[in-house]
Design an enzyme around this catalytic site. Structure first.
Site, short mmCIF file in Angstrom:
data_model
loop_
_atom_site.label_atom_id
_atom_site.label_comp_id
_atom_site.label_asym_id
_atom_site.label_seq_id
_atom_site.Cartn_x
_atom_site.Cartn_y
_atom_site.Cartn_z
N LYS A 172 79.05 160.18 50.49
CA LYS A 172 77.72 160.16 49.88
C LYS A 172 77.11 161.81 49.76
CE LYS A 172 76.06 155.84 49.37
NZ LYS A 172 76.82 155.21 50.27
N SER A 216 70.38 152.94 53.42
CA SER A 216 70.63 152.39 54.50
C SER A 216 71.15 153.27 55.52
CB SER A 216 71.54 151.04 54.18
OG SER A 216 72.46 151.32 53.69
N GLU A 222 84.30 144.83 47.57
CA GLU A 222 83.03 144.61 48.39
C GLU A 222 83.04 143.54 49.62
OE1 GLU A 222 80.14 143.73 45.49
OE2 GLU A 222 81.41 142.01 44.90
N GLY A 230 78.60 139.73 50.08
CA GLY A 230 77.72 140.27 49.12
C GLY A 230 78.55 140.65 47.88
N ASP A 268 77.93 140.49 44.59
CA ASP A 268 77.33 140.35 43.47
C ASP A 268 78.10 141.47 42.37
OD1 ASP A 268 76.61 142.66 45.38
OD2 ASP A 268 75.72 143.62 43.68
N SER A 297 85.68 155.44 53.09
CA SER A 297 84.32 156.15 52.49
C SER A 297 83.53 156.61 53.75
CB SER A 297 83.79 154.98 51.64
OG SER A 297 83.54 153.99 52.29
C1 LIG Z 1 77.39 153.87 50.26
C2 LIG Z 1 78.78 153.55 50.77
C3 LIG Z 1 79.51 152.71 50.25
C4 LIG Z 1 79.27 152.28 48.75
O1 LIG Z 1 79.05 153.10 47.72
P1 LIG Z 1 78.49 152.94 46.43
O2 LIG Z 1 78.32 154.15 45.75
O3 LIG Z 1 77.20 152.47 46.58
O4 LIG Z 1 79.03 151.80 45.87
C5 LIG Z 1 80.73 152.46 50.71
N1 LIG Z 1 81.18 153.12 51.82
C6 LIG Z 1 80.22 153.79 52.59
C7 LIG Z 1 80.61 154.55 53.94
C8 LIG Z 1 79.01 154.14 52.05
O5 LIG Z 1 78.15 154.92 52.98
#
Ligand SMILES: *Cc1c(COP(=O)(O)O)cnc(C)c1O
Length: 326
Positions: A60, A85, A211, A215, A217, A311
């Site tokens: 992010k 969140s 996902e 969830g 969606d 991520s």
């Molecule tokens: C926000 C987040 C996601 C999902 O990313 P999006 O861009 O909202 O699809 C996945 N993994 C982590 C660790 C995140 O913080």
């Protein structure tokens, strides 16, 4: 950028390339990890992009830094607001501090304590809300209007999407073109950004989003061709507790993605264990989404070169231990 209906300006491949220039020197160029065990288990050649080792602990930071960098001097002086969140909050707090911009962050009352503390630690003002009864988007818009702040949402924003795509640019630079790239899917910033990067650097690469089962969606939206909204999902993947894709992320996902799959919380925990035991890394549940689909055989990767996004790694050790013991 390309117009798509009113107000929605979709980012393009060139925006990801520009984002890479903006974040250079500020974001970490995270390592690409491999595992013989994972390759042997799946029959593919897997390249894990370790964004758990990114600044502020998740990918992010890329989107946040790109979006704040793109603001006018005047907007920077007034400040930014984000609702999140967790990981977008920390990313916005850190990016704003580095760029000397005041940040206000709207966070759920039940956000992991570590994430709230980290956000405050980066110097941001935290405003709490109840995610099961209050609409964070309305709350965020209200505070932003009142204080003249620029709202930077966690995924539904062209500069955020472009910034997230830089993780895939770096991955392709290291590995060359890939057959498949598997991303973690919440609101779709990561997946849409990766799709743009793939179009620029690895055309023909199949993009798959993963996902949480609770969830789904994104899967419903992808398969029906329109944005489907669901109630807040109950899952340990707190970074993907989104209720709908974005107006900017959905068209890109609809047009450029091969499929959206889901995994269970139990599969996420098994993947956390795999990463800790075999690859010696701490990965938060949401960060395991893509890998969980690959390691559980939901995607046929035999003989394929496959990118897998890890991520994020923001989880306090007490929660980590509780999940692995449970
Ligand atoms: C926000 C987040 C996601 C999902 O990313 P999006 O861009 O909202 O699809 C996945 N993994 C982590 C660790 C995140 O913080």
């Amino acid at each position: 950028m390309r117009e798509s209906g009113t107000d929605v300006i979709l980012p393009r491949e060139s925006d990801v390339l520009r984002a890479a220039e903006r974040i250079a020197g500020a974001a970490h160029r995270t390592p690409v990890l491999t595992s013989r065990t994972a390759d042997a288990r799946t029959g593919g050649r897997l390249f894990f992009k370790a964004e758990n080792l990114q600044r502020a602990g998740a990918f992010k930071f890329r989107g946040a830094y790109n979006a704040v960098s793109a603001l006018s001097e005047e907007a920077r002086r007034r400040g930014v607001l984000a609702y999140s969140s967790g990981n977008h909050a920390q990313a916005m707090a850190l990016a704003s501090r580095l760029l000397d911009v005041p940040a206000t962050i709207v966070m759920p009352l039940d956000a992991p304590a570590m994430k709230v503390a980290a956000t405050r630690g980066y110097g941001a003002e935290v405003v709490s809300y109840d995610r099961y009864t209050q609409d964070r988007e309305a709350l965020g818009r209200g505070i932003a209007a009142e204080r003249g702040l620029t709202l930077i949402p966690p995924y539904d924003h062209p500069d955020v999407i472009a910034g997230q795509g830089t993780l895939a640019l770096e991955l392709f630079e290291e590995t060359g073109p890939l057959d498949i790239l598997v991303a973690c899917l919440g609101g779709g910033g990561q997946l849409a950004g990766c799709a743009l990067a793939a179009a620029a650097r690895s055309p023909g690469c199949r993009l798959i989003g993963v996902e949480p089962e609770a969830g789904n969606d994104g899967q419903l939206s992808f398969r029906s061709g329109q944005i489907v909204r669901i109630p807040v999902p109950q899952t340990i993947a707190d970074g993907a507790q989104t209720t709908h894709l974005g107006l900017h992320t959905f068209p890109i996902i609809r047009d450029r993605i091969a499929d959206v799959l889901t995994v269970s919380d139990a599969q996420l925990v098994e993947t956390m264990r795999f990463f800790a035991e075999r690859m010696k890394i701490v990965v938060e549940p949401t960060g395991c989404l893509a890998a969980a689909a690959v390691l559980n055989g939901l995607i046929d990767v035999r003989g394929k070169r496959v990118g897998v996004v890890i991520s994020g790694g923001n989880i306090d050790l007490a929660t980590f231990a509780r999940l692995l013991a449970g």
